[in-house]
Design a protein around this motif. Structure first.
Motif, PDB file in Angstrom:
ATOM      1  N   LYS A 210       0.860  -1.188   0.000  1.00 31.62           N
ATOM      2  CA  LYS A 210       0.000   0.000   0.000  1.00 31.62           C
ATOM      3  C   LYS A 210       0.893   1.234   0.000  1.00 31.62           C
ATOM      4  O   LYS A 210       1.648   1.467   0.950  1.00 31.62           O
ATOM      5  CB  LYS A 210      -0.885  -0.030   1.237  1.00 31.62           C
ATOM      6  N   ARG A 220     -10.817   9.537   2.355  1.00 35.76           N
ATOM      7  CA  ARG A 220     -10.695  10.059   3.723  1.00 35.76           C
ATOM      8  C   ARG A 220     -11.884  10.951   4.061  1.00 35.76           C
ATOM      9  O   ARG A 220     -12.293  11.045   5.214  1.00 35.76           O
ATOM     10  CB  ARG A 220      -9.359  10.787   3.879  1.00 35.76           C
ATOM     11  N   LYS A 263      -2.205  -1.473  -3.836  1.00 36.15           N
ATOM     12  CA  LYS A 263      -3.025  -0.281  -4.045  1.00 36.15           C
ATOM     13  C   LYS A 263      -2.192   0.973  -3.958  1.00 36.15           C
ATOM     14  O   LYS A 263      -1.198   0.957  -3.223  1.00 36.15           O
ATOM     15  CB  LYS A 263      -4.203  -0.266  -3.065  1.00 36.15           C
ATOM     16  N   SER A 290     -10.235   5.519  -4.439  1.00 37.35           N
ATOM     17  CA  SER A 290     -11.198   6.619  -4.543  1.00 37.35           C
ATOM     18  C   SER A 290     -10.779   7.702  -5.541  1.00 37.35           C
ATOM     19  O   SER A 290     -11.605   8.198  -6.306  1.00 37.35           O
ATOM     20  CB  SER A 290     -11.416   7.231  -3.165  1.00 37.35           C
ATOM     21  N   TYR A 329     -15.106   0.952  -6.964  1.00 36.66           N
ATOM     22  CA  TYR A 329     -16.353   1.679  -6.695  1.00 36.66           C
ATOM     23  C   TYR A 329     -17.282   1.669  -7.910  1.00 36.66           C
ATOM     24  O   TYR A 329     -18.445   2.027  -7.798  1.00 36.66           O
ATOM     25  CB  TYR A 329     -16.043   3.121  -6.287  1.00 36.66           C
TER      26      TYR A 329
HETATM   27  C1  PBG Z   1      -7.584   3.091   5.704  1.00 38.88           C
HETATM   28  C2  PBG Z   1      -7.796   2.936   4.241  1.00 38.88           C
HETATM   29  C3  PBG Z   1      -7.581   3.872   3.232  1.00 38.88           C
HETATM   30  C4  PBG Z   1      -8.013   3.291   2.058  1.00 38.88           C
HETATM   31  C5  PBG Z   1      -8.445   1.999   2.348  1.00 38.88           C
HETATM   32  N1  PBG Z   1      -8.298   1.796   3.707  1.00 38.88           N
HETATM   33  C6  PBG Z   1      -7.100   5.273   3.307  1.00 38.88           C
HETATM   34  C7  PBG Z   1      -5.747   5.562   3.802  1.00 38.88           C
HETATM   35  O1  PBG Z   1      -4.942   4.679   4.065  1.00 38.88           O
HETATM   36  O2  PBG Z   1      -5.489   6.741   3.969  1.00 38.88           O
HETATM   37  C8  PBG Z   1      -8.037   3.953   0.710  1.00 38.88           C
HETATM   38  C9  PBG Z   1      -9.156   3.548  -0.185  1.00 38.88           C
HETATM   39  C10 PBG Z   1      -9.485   4.511  -1.257  1.00 38.88           C
HETATM   40  O3  PBG Z   1      -8.857   5.568  -1.447  1.00 38.88           O
HETATM   41  O4  PBG Z   1     -10.443   4.217  -1.998  1.00 38.88           O
HETATM   42  N2  PBG Z   1      -6.428   2.543   6.218  1.00 38.88           N
END
Ligand code: PBG
Ligand code: ZN
Length: 347
Positions: A210, A220, A263, A290, A329
């Motif tokens: 990630k 967020r 991701k 997102s 999504y």
């Molecule tokens: C939380 C989390 C996040 C996402 C999935 N789980 C955000 C982050 O790590 O700041 C991102 C998913 C998305 O942007 O669609 N740990």
């Protein structure tokens, strides 16, 4: 005699004509490897809020909503009828308080803990995966437990994440998906699941690779999980780091994760590819996050390209790079196109 010195071939360019034979969709499909998108290749992220009658559109992600328990059932009924096979559930709290250890991540009032048994009952064939993290439940909005100086307490963080995973597992989910990026949390989760006798009833999908990404911005807003101070650069991977990506996936595999995730997707296709090559025995998920949703949605809305064709190409690229399943999504829209016959990857 032609230029190859072979009298049997009278077309001088015959050996160079290598890609002319795919004039039919089926021929194109045969040339496209394992790139098909069917409902089982899609996982739909769902936000569940602690306000049972809520239906809130997320401003930064038009067409994506936060659902209260009473609204979720209707929407999933529609999607399961369209072929939906799996969801990734995120809890969002608006009324419940946040604190230093994310108490409400797995309290009995947590919307995910409450939703799981209902979903199991109403949709017996739907795979329910739960995101496991602290950021939506801590007052500081970070993904672990912090010292006063803002550094992480690793042991406390991974134990707490293990407890949360265990609570979702006890509530009946099929998959727990830790997204926090704390070192050692897969091992901690596996250990707690084993001690509770649940290890063969729950699968661990690790967000192993990630990256620290600006493409998480709209999420967020959706999950109300923006950090109150600082950023996530000390625990999510630096965008240029291919080496840390390799090491992070190796660590989670060594700790016994069942499935891996990379991701974001589009900006990290090289990482998707090399993670699949390094771990061919693990199912690989890619998260079209997102910001990718917002980018494609807005470009299509502005008339820059056709939404369906852009999604066909993008999702095909995830599969070509090595993804076995795509978290998106756009899943409801794609299911609609698949069921109406309009999803035409090779036409
Ligand atoms: C939380 C989390 C996040 C996402 C999935 N789980 C955000 C982050 O790590 O700041 C991102 C998913 C998305 O942007 O669609 N740990
Ligand atoms: Zn988090």
């Amino acid at each position: 005699m032609n230029s190859f010195g072979n009298g049997d071939i009278d077309h001088p360019d015959a050996a160079r004509v290598i890609h002319s034979g795919y004039f039919h969709p089926l021929l194109r499909k045969w040339n496209s490897g394992n790139t098909e998108i069917t409902p089982s290749h899609l996982m739909y992220p769902v936000f569940v809020v602690d306000n049972d009658d809520a239906l809130e559109e997320i401003a930064s992600m038009p067409g994506v909503y936060r659902y209260g328990l009473n609204k979720l059932k209707e929407e999933l009924k529609r999607l399961v009828a369209l072929g939906l096979k799996s969801i990734l559930v995120f809890g969002v709290i608006e009324k419940l308080p946040k604190d230093a250890t994310g108490t409400n991540a797995d309290s009995p009032d947590n919307p995910v803990v409450k939703a799981i048994p209902l979903l199991r009952q109403h949709f017996p064939d739907l795979i329910i995966a739960c995101d496991v993290c602290l950021c939506a439940y801590t007052e500081h909005g970070h993904c672990g437990i912090l010292n006063k100086d803002g550094s992480f307490i690793n042991e406390a963080s991974i134990y707490r994440l293990g407890q949360i995973a265990l609570s979702y597992a006890k509530a009946g989910c099929h998959v727990v998906a830790p997204s926090d990026m704390m070192d050692g949390r897969v091992g901690a989760i596996k250990q707690l699941l084993t001690q509770a006798g649940l290890v063969s009833r729950v699968c661990v999908l690790s967000y192993a690779v990630k990256f620290s990404s600006t493409f998480y911005g709209p999420f967020r807003d959706a999950a109300k999980s923006a950090p109150a101070h600082g950023d996530r650069k000390a625990y999510q991977l630096p965008p240029g780091s291919s080496g840390l990506a390799t090491r992070a996936a190796l660590r989670d595999v060594a700790e016994g994760c069942d499935m891996l995730m990379v991701k974001p997707g589009l900006a990290y296709l090289d990482i998707v590819h090399k993670t699949k090559l390094a771990h061919p025995a693990h199912p690989l998920f890619v998260y079209q996050v997102s910001g990718e949703y917002a980018m494609i949605y807005h470009a299509a809305k502005a008339g820059s390209f056709d939404l369906r064709v852009a999604l066909q190409e993008t999702l095909t690229s995830f599969r070509r790079a090595g993804a076995d399943c795509i978290v998106s999504y756009f899943t409801p829209q794609i299911l609609q196109w698949i069921s109406s016959g309009e999803w035409q990857q090779y036409k």
